[in-house]
Design an enzyme around this catalytic site. Structure first.
Site: not given
Lengths: 343, 343, 343
Positions: C219, C240-242, C260
């Site tokens: 998330a 991974g996140h973002n 990211s």
């Protein structure tokens, strides 16, 4: 509880001292209790024998056991083999046969009555599970996956999911790049859609195969992905569609074998190593941990690096690379007319 | 809904402008609604403040908040720490304690009444789960796995599966290759069977440990695999049998620690990095992403590459390698009697 | 059972010989039964046509089918595309819509009536599953994860677990090392506790996305992690996140994209490749298997190595490295006054 004599006989090992001493489990020397067998197969562990309370130790053949304050010793010529036998002797009984009530089995799946199927396992259409298999919790066995006898699947293994096989209507950049060595610009594509090549071939796994937690073996396209007898697969390993893995192969943690690649008998693939698709790795090969194999490997070769080359070649290049910065400094000195440094 | 003043106080941060403004969640500046706090900790995000509708922003200390069209600002000296506090403030309540009705728990497992056990979790014999632990859906906790207080397991984590430890009756090629550096031919083996060394030691995990989705930690052989307090493990990470991971360690995604390796306190292992078996990595070490560590690492070292070496050594070799093709071209010119190119 | 003519028409391919021959499945030439279509798209497979019993083969356009002992042939200009169409024709019907009774769905989750939800699936609060999605056994769909239409999740996929995002109260060694290039000693820290940055942003997945077994997508922090339309993700992949993954991207097995990072449309990330956090990889990029990308990559680039560089640069350095040991030997000879070896 087993006596020293009973354990030694189970191991096919010699024993010395008080063979009637009773043993309840094994431990490292420093933390062993009075009723435990201290495992002291290396000099480092032997040096710790005084720190624990064990009265009996497992030692290598040839060590003078009387130098330690022990009442008995078991001595074996090949320590890790003795550990295999010892831990098998001490291991709790295997999971009893039977299907956990939460498991979801397709009505056409054939499950041996001697197999043990854990909680939350799902087994698909046309799958078969052989004599004495142990399928741990959360494993996913897809359609047309066949396991031989005595296989062990650790939790959350996925067998027989679709292979990763897609194609665009006209050549994609990744196809062009392979042939042009990255020299050509990406092609103009009217439609970048990836069309799926479905996996109809299932998976066939031999006898006495063990597969680690969260590992995945994909189904083949029109013939099964294959894993040979006695092969052992660690955790988080990927085996791609159509791969053919031989007998008695080891695949260490997080290794990956891409689609349609062949791995010969007794080959060992180190942790995190990767094998490209559509290559053949011979028998008795050793691939070092973290290496990436991009082309065929002949029998018996030991390989290292990215891309993987013969271990000796890799070590030679690696040593040369470490000397290179100094060389460049020296040459820069020569070029500018200064004296080469005395090194 | 919290006021600007309430959030600032929860963050221990300063605030400016209208402290009574009510805030309902956080967002990036360009997409923030009028009731959201715009997170603008970098100049890039600050430049986007005009594009969104937020009336209040989280800014670094020292930035003049009045240059933006805002009604209030919260300012903190260490942005990511403020994000930790802010997101904790805004996060939904943690999973309430209790065991999901689908979970399958061994009768000898000890589960704290304050722990939350998700759907489809299985917990084995002799396992224990401490105060306030959150065990997400599909986790597999094997026999004799002990978790301390406040641990978080994300979905499908597998703890306490058997270690990958096998031995042949006579030395296998992989053993010979380690000592001969790949120079010897594979040995003739009458029996290539891999005998299993069983894992009797379980796993011991400290307090406040977090383990990411689909990661695996294997059981030790005759003592537990250990993970220290406050250590955080990302997704798809493998920790091998007998490994000892210290306190406050980070293991990023897809990292792997092989069997019996020791990792010191506060060490950070980058994504996809691998640690060989039976080595010791010290405290406060940083291993760069994708590196492969093959030997012991002293405290405080920053390591990169395959095999991993000091970051400075790696960068030096790497730069030299990039200059090498030109050097070879120049030397080829000298050798053939032509002039060295002027470069 | 389909006739040769029906299959050819489904493939948009030409056919020759007896179009009324009935076909029941496909196989490789050597193992094909009399009622199977032999897939012989390469010369290697064509050479095996005599070994099997197939009466009809799938051949590339332009090959003279009458040279083989066949009664009919289907011929297509782009073999793998024909395989996509052929296997789709032969594939068993997709999973029928509906929710398996063992699945655990949060009452606020929105599931399309045409979606198929497998055994032991869990779906969290505020999640939504679009038209025609197939969610295989054991998938974990977290809170606020949204899937578009026609997505396929293979078993044990985890979407929307918390991102790996932690921060210490004062700078940790890993932060110092990034800026000092590993030259500074670890900072003294009064408190090495890693504070968690919670993940409040969920995941948004487009249409026709496929995600392989045991893969994970975390998330986002305050905005969703995103995966574009038509993107295909293999097994054991970490996102991974973002992260923002574009349309029609391929992520091969065991690849990882750190937090990211942005990946452009139609980019292909090879198996085991890793992308560092907070970088941008352009459109139509190809990242070779096992490569590690540490910085931004422009559109259309083909990248290889650790760290990944242009494929041509990598190959040039690699070739030079292989020549380096001999060069060093020659220079050592010059330096000591001996003759350079004639090579």
């Amino acid at each position: 509880m087993l006596s020293v004599k009973e354990i030694a006989e189970a191991l096919g090992a010699e024993w010395h001292g008080d063979g009637t001493l009773m043993v309840n489990g094994a431990a490292e020397p420093a933390s062993a209790r009075t009723d435990q067998l201290a495992v002291a197969l290396t000099k480092g562990f032997q040096a710790q024998l005084g720190q624990g309370a064990a009265k009996v130790a497992l030692l290598p053949t040839g060590v003078d056991w009387t130098q330690f304050a022990l009442e008995a010793a078991i001595q074996a010529p090949r320590g890790r083999l003795a550990m295999a036998q010892l831990t098998a002797t001490l291991a709790p009984n295997p999971v009893p046969p039977g299907v956990h009530p939460t498991a979801v089995l397709h009505p056409t799946a054939e499950i041996s009555e001697t197999a043990a199927i854990g909680a939350f396992v799902s087994i698909g259409a046309g799958a078969s599970i052989g004599h004495g298999c142990q399928i741990a919790e959360g494993c996913r066995i897809g359609a047309n996956v066949r396991l031989g006898q005595g296989c062990i699947l650790h939790p959350n293994v996925v067998l027989g999911a679709d292979g990763f096989s897609f194609v665009t209507a006209t050549p994609a950049h990744v196809e062009v790049a392979r042939t042009s060595m990255g020299q050509e610009a990406p092609p103009q594509m009217d439609d970048p859609t990836w069309h799926k090549i479905h996996s109809l071939g299932g998976v066939v796994i031999g006898d006495n195969v063990e597969i680690g937690a969260n590992s995945t073996v994909d189904a083949g396209t029109i013939r099964p992905t294959q894993i040979g007898n006695g092969t052992k697969i660690d955790n988080l390993v990927q085996v791609g569609h159509n791969a053919v893995i031989g007998d008695h192969v080891l695949l260490c943690a997080q290794a990956g074998v891409a689609g349609s690649t062949v791995v010969g008998d007794r080959t060992v693939i180190g942790g995190k190593a990767g094998l490209a698709d559509n290559i053949t790795v011979g028998e008795d090969v050793v691939i070092g941990g973290g290496s990436v194999v991009l082309s065929n490997v002949p029998d018996g070769r030991v390989m290292l690096g990215y891309p993987a080359v013969k271990m000796t070649t890799h070590v030679e290049s690696y040593k040369a690379l470490r000397r290179l910065p100094r060389l460049l400094a020296r040459l820069a000195g020569q070029k500018s007319g200064s004296q080469a440094p005395k090194d």
